[in-house]
Design an enzyme around this catalytic site. Structure first.
Site, PDB file in Angstrom:
ATOM      1  N   ASP A  53      48.506  50.509  53.662  1.00 12.13           N
ATOM      2  CA  ASP A  53      47.259  51.046  54.207  1.00 12.13           C
ATOM      3  C   ASP A  53      47.088  50.684  55.673  1.00 12.13           C
ATOM      4  OD1 ASP A  53      46.881  48.341  53.784  1.00 12.13           O
ATOM      5  OD2 ASP A  53      45.508  48.609  52.109  1.00 12.13           O
ATOM      6  N   ASN A  96      37.938  42.198  43.968  1.00 10.87           N
ATOM      7  CA  ASN A  96      37.325  43.232  43.116  1.00 10.87           C
ATOM      8  C   ASN A  96      38.373  44.037  42.348  1.00 10.87           C
ATOM      9  OD1 ASN A  96      38.485  44.801  45.081  1.00 10.87           O
ATOM     10  ND2 ASN A  96      36.619  45.837  45.721  1.00 10.87           N
ATOM     11  N   HIS A 130      41.027  45.565  43.665  1.00  6.99           N
ATOM     12  CA  HIS A 130      41.681  46.683  44.364  1.00  6.99           C
ATOM     13  C   HIS A 130      43.143  46.384  44.664  1.00  6.99           C
ATOM     14  CE1 HIS A 130      40.572  45.349  48.791  1.00  6.99           C
ATOM     15  NE2 HIS A 130      41.618  44.719  48.356  1.00  6.99           N
ATOM     16  N   GLU A 188      39.617  51.080  45.949  1.00  7.58           N
ATOM     17  CA  GLU A 188      38.498  50.280  45.468  1.00  7.58           C
ATOM     18  C   GLU A 188      38.137  50.704  44.039  1.00  7.58           C
ATOM     19  OE1 GLU A 188      38.006  47.900  47.238  1.00  7.58           O
ATOM     20  OE2 GLU A 188      37.649  48.319  49.355  1.00  7.58           O
TER      21      GLU A 188
HETATM   22  P1  PGA Z   1      44.257  38.934  50.794  1.00  8.74           P
HETATM   23  O1  PGA Z   1      43.905  40.442  50.449  1.00  8.74           O
HETATM   24  O2  PGA Z   1      45.737  38.810  50.695  1.00  8.74           O
HETATM   25  O3  PGA Z   1      43.789  38.741  52.229  1.00  8.74           O
HETATM   26  O4  PGA Z   1      43.547  38.069  49.824  1.00  8.74           O
HETATM   27  C1  PGA Z   1      44.488  41.019  49.334  1.00  8.74           C
HETATM   28  C2  PGA Z   1      43.951  42.420  49.158  1.00  8.74           C
HETATM   29  O5  PGA Z   1      42.795  42.675  49.487  1.00  8.74           O
HETATM   30  O6  PGA Z   1      44.701  43.273  48.652  1.00  8.74           O
END
Ligand code: PGA
Length: 271
Positions: free
Chosen positions: A67, A136, A138, A143
């Site tokens: 992304d 959450n 995702h 999301e």
């Molecule tokens: P993080 O993010 O590695 O900064 O915890 C993971 C994500 O949101 O996929």
């Protein structure tokens, strides 16, 4: 799903780096799916060390990131292009033109998703997709409520994601609310998937992803539909798993079997 619970963040990074290194050794022109965020940083550091020791070359590798924020310049330090260059690409021998992220300021944002999908297809598809997981649930910026069949497209970030990511920003710094992300359907087409999870704030999402129902409310639960997923988690992120003892036991058994027979159960997916 293979679930590996390890005690140290360093061990997790090493396990992930080993998977990538084994793949690239077998298939030098591998197509890697890469992730940003705090979770994979140590894994990239391990891969950089392996490269510096002459144990791996990324010379023929292509990569596609999950992304990218929408509406900022790629030179902006907030952009995922900037993150990937400074954290990983600038320290290895990958050809920068073989590294791909969705365009963060495309002429027509709605055309960017199909264009990116086409690029992935033209490269032969993704051999190994590295994923983090949001608190959450995702994956990428898919999301909760994202379609399990979704393709690369524009998404509005969830407020919890904006809050999680704001911890990385300086006060008052602009934070994008829109991103272009591979869809869940896109991610599920990778030949193999490696999800890394670190920290107690991921425990609920990890439990829902591995042991809960397959539901758009936890996008990572869609990985249950994929035949070759490895989840590597620290004890904190695994702390709500009902079958944690079973996963640990299976892992120990497999390590013993590997010593005796090698990776006999590995699918022949590297072609
Ligand atoms: P993080 O993010 O590695 O900064 O915890 C993971 C994500 O949101 O996929």
């Amino acid at each position: 799903m293979e679930v590996v619970i390890l005690d140290e963040a360093q061990e997790i990074a090493k396990k992930g780096a080993t998977l990538v290194a084994e793949l690239v050794a077998k298939k030098p022109h591998s197509v890697l799916g890469l992730a940003t965020g705090g979770t994979p940083v140590q894994l990239y550091k391990h891969l950089i060390a392996l490269y510096q020791q002459g144990q791996i070359s990324f010379n023929q590798v292509q990569s596609f990131n999950l992304d990218e924020y929408l509406g900022i310049a790629s030179s902006n330090p907030l952009s995922y292009r900037h993150f990937m260059n400074s954290c990983f690409f600038e320290h290895i021998d990958v050809k920068l033109e073989n590294t791909h992220l969705p365009d963060c300021s495309p002429a027509n944002p709605r055309e960017e998703g199909p264009r990116y999908e086409q690029q992935i297809k033209a490269a032969g598809g993704i051999d190994l997709q590295i994923l983090g997981i949001g608190s959450n649930g995702h994956i990428g910026f898919n999301e909760p409520s994202s379609s399990l069949a979704s393709r690369t497209r524009i998404k509005t970030l969830a407020q919890s994601t904006i809050e999680d990511n704001s911890k990385l920003l300086k006060p008052g710094e602009f934070q994008p609310h829109l991103a272009i992300t591979m869809g869940i359907g896109t991610i599920l087409e990778a030949r193999r998937i490696l999800l890394l999870a670190l920290g107690e704030h991921k425990a609920e999402a990890v439990q829902a992803a591995i042991e809960g129902p397959v539901t758009a409310m936890c996008p990572a639960s869609a990985l249950q539909l994929h035949p070759h997923v490895t989840v590597v988690s620290d004890a904190a992120a695994a702390s709500q798993l009902e079958l944690a003892d079973y996963y640990r036991w299976v892992y120990r058994e497999n390590e013993e079997l590997k010593k005796e027979y090698g990776n006999f159960y590995e699918l022949d997916i590297y072609g």
